[in-house]
Scaffold this active site. Structure first.
Site, PDB file in Angstrom:
ATOM      1  N   SER A   1      10.440   5.856   4.412  1.00 33.20           N
ATOM      2  CA  SER A   1      10.687   4.537   4.972  1.00 33.20           C
ATOM      3  C   SER A   1      11.322   3.638   3.910  1.00 33.20           C
ATOM      4  CB  SER A   1       9.383   3.973   5.540  1.00 33.20           C
ATOM      5  OG  SER A   1       9.633   2.908   6.421  1.00 33.20           O
TER       6      SER A   1
ATOM      7  N   ASP B   1      11.300   8.546  16.264  1.00 31.29           N
ATOM      8  CA  ASP B   1      10.988   7.387  15.424  1.00 31.29           C
ATOM      9  C   ASP B   1      11.587   6.126  16.052  1.00 31.29           C
ATOM     10  OD1 ASP B   1      10.657   5.524  13.382  1.00 31.29           O
ATOM     11  OD2 ASP B   1      11.324   6.876  11.800  1.00 31.29           O
TER      12      ASP B   1
ATOM     13  N   HIS C   1       7.826   8.375  13.199  1.00 28.28           N
ATOM     14  CA  HIS C   1       8.173   7.787  11.908  1.00 28.28           C
ATOM     15  C   HIS C   1       7.420   8.421  10.750  1.00 28.28           C
ATOM     16  CE1 HIS C   1       9.734   4.815   9.189  1.00 28.28           C
ATOM     17  NE2 HIS C   1       8.540   4.342   8.889  1.00 28.28           N
TER      18      HIS C   1
END
Length: 422
Positions: A238, A350, A382
């Site tokens: 991320s 995601d 995700h």
């Protein structure tokens, strides 16, 4: 009930009733300087956008952090789920920190692809001085030399495992990779270990949050006798994936970069998209208020951001310095300028970092690079948890593990993987 627990219950009741000025009056001076009542309200609305407003409170629990500080957890029942309000209360009855977390859950269990007998772990210190953090080095048994990788977690005050409810995705990665002959170093974030100090810093940036610690971790790993110092990589998830190219830019000895669900689109625009997605899943006045607030704040980042912009005008209560750093940073261009191999992994389900909005930018900016490998895991969300149907925040609360295919592919690429795209 202990005094700290009574204070914590009052804080949650005030937040439920919209009395954020009364909460802010209980902040310690450093926290009061960094977080206004308006910014706290915006953060609370964003944190409860997926679950809806609080409808009931459970029994609080507490534990000492040090002689003058107690951490209190208050279970929250919301319209569409559960959360836990976690805060630290000092001996004067003031709040040193406040955050929303998933509900308490069963202890993490090792994934089936991890073999604890294949590696050993020991604690390390990453960085130096007052803001150093703790980490864990996971090393395969045997002489090696093993390739090594430093893991970077996403945005927010994560511990070294990126703990999220019952799940620990970075621990999954560390144990899975170490079981396959890769040495791994992961560490607590400075925003986790030194929350109050960071909150009081008006010059804090994404670069300061990640880069010095990642560089220090790379050098620690290179010094391990059983690690091949010429094969030490950085892998970020991320926001950790977003910043990973900058780490490699600042530390030329990094051998390559792994980007797992790394966001490439501007973060303030992505925040509006994500909150809008959550509002559509659970429409109502609470969701509409959260979307309106984040939209207003993102517009300030887009068109009116200056060094003196107050935190309450900006998303997530982060200072103007943080958003200026983010706005000036192009992760794709930084990655394209690196003379290093890249592995980019993306979950097809995601909704936070998406194939459409983020992976498309990585693909466009890195097109034609034979040393770039891109892989999409269609069933993964995700956190690279496999599943079916649309991904939602509630799905993160079920005990699960990072996709075994991700572990296998990352380990192979770190060792001798060949570029490919699929």
């Amino acid at each position: 009930m202990q005094t700290a627990e009574k204070i914590a219950v009052s804080v949650v009741e005030w937040a439920r009733d919209g009395r954020f000025k009364e909460i802010a009056a209980l902040f310690t001076p450093p926290l009061r300087a960094a977080l206004t009542a308006e910014a706290l309200q915006a953060a609370w609305l964003a944190g409860t956008a997926g679950t809806g407003p609080v409808t009931d409170l459970g029994e609080p629990s507490s534990e000492p952090l040090r002689p003058d500080l107690i951490r209190v957890s208050v279970p929250l029942v919301c319209e569409r789920g559960q959360l836990t309000a976690v805060m630290s209360v000092d001996s004067a009855g003031l709040l040193n920190g406040l955050r929303l977390a998933p509900p308490a859950c069963e202890p993490w269990a090792a994934p089936s692809y991890a073999d604890p007998d294949a590696f050993e772990e020991h604690d390390v210190t990453v960085g130096s001085g007052a803001l150093a953090v703790a980490g864990t080095l996971t090393v395969p048994r045997g002489d090696g030399p093993w390739p090594g990788v430093v893991l970077l977690s996403g945005g927010g005050p994560f511990d070294r495992d990126a703990t999220s409810g019952p799940n620990k995705p970075l621990k999954d990665l560390a144990w899975g990779l170490a079981s396959r002959g890769v040495a791994v170093l992961r560490h607590d974030k400075v925003t986790f270990t030194h929350a109050a100090e960071v909150a009081a810093a008006d010059d804090f940036t994404m670069t300061r949050e990640y880069v010095p610690y990642a560089v220090a971790a790379v050098r620690l790993l290179q010094e391990e006798p059983c690690v091949d110092s010429g094969r030490v990589f950085v892998a970020g998830h991320s926001m950790g994936g977003k910043v990973a190219p900058r780490v490699a830019e600042r530390e030329p000895s990094v051998s390559g970069v792994v980007i797992l669900a790394g966001d490439a689109a501007p973060m303030h625009r992505a925040a509006v998209r994500v909150v809008g997605h959550l509002a559509a899943l659970a429409p109502g006045p609470h969701s509409e208020a959260a979307l309106a607030e984040i939209t207003r704040q993102a517009a300030t980042v887009e068109t009116a951001l200056v060094p003196g912009t107050p935190r309450e005008e900006l998303p997530f209560g982060l200072p103007a310095s943080y958003w200026l750093d983010l706005r000036s940073y192009d992760p794709v261009a930084t990655a394209a300028a690196l003379d290093k191999p890249l592995l980019i992994l993306q979950g097809g389900r995601d909704y936070q970092v998406t194939v459409e909005h983020d992976l498309s930018l990585w693909r466009k900016g890195l097109a034609g690079r034979p040393d770039v490998t891109i892989q999409v895991y269609e069933a993964d969300d995700h956190l690279f948890f496999p599943g079916t149907g649309p991904s939602t925040p509630d799905a993160y609360l079920a005990p699960q593990h990072v996709d075994a295919a991700v572990i296998t592919d990352v380990a192979a690429w770190l060792d001798c993987g060949l570029p490919r795209e699929s």
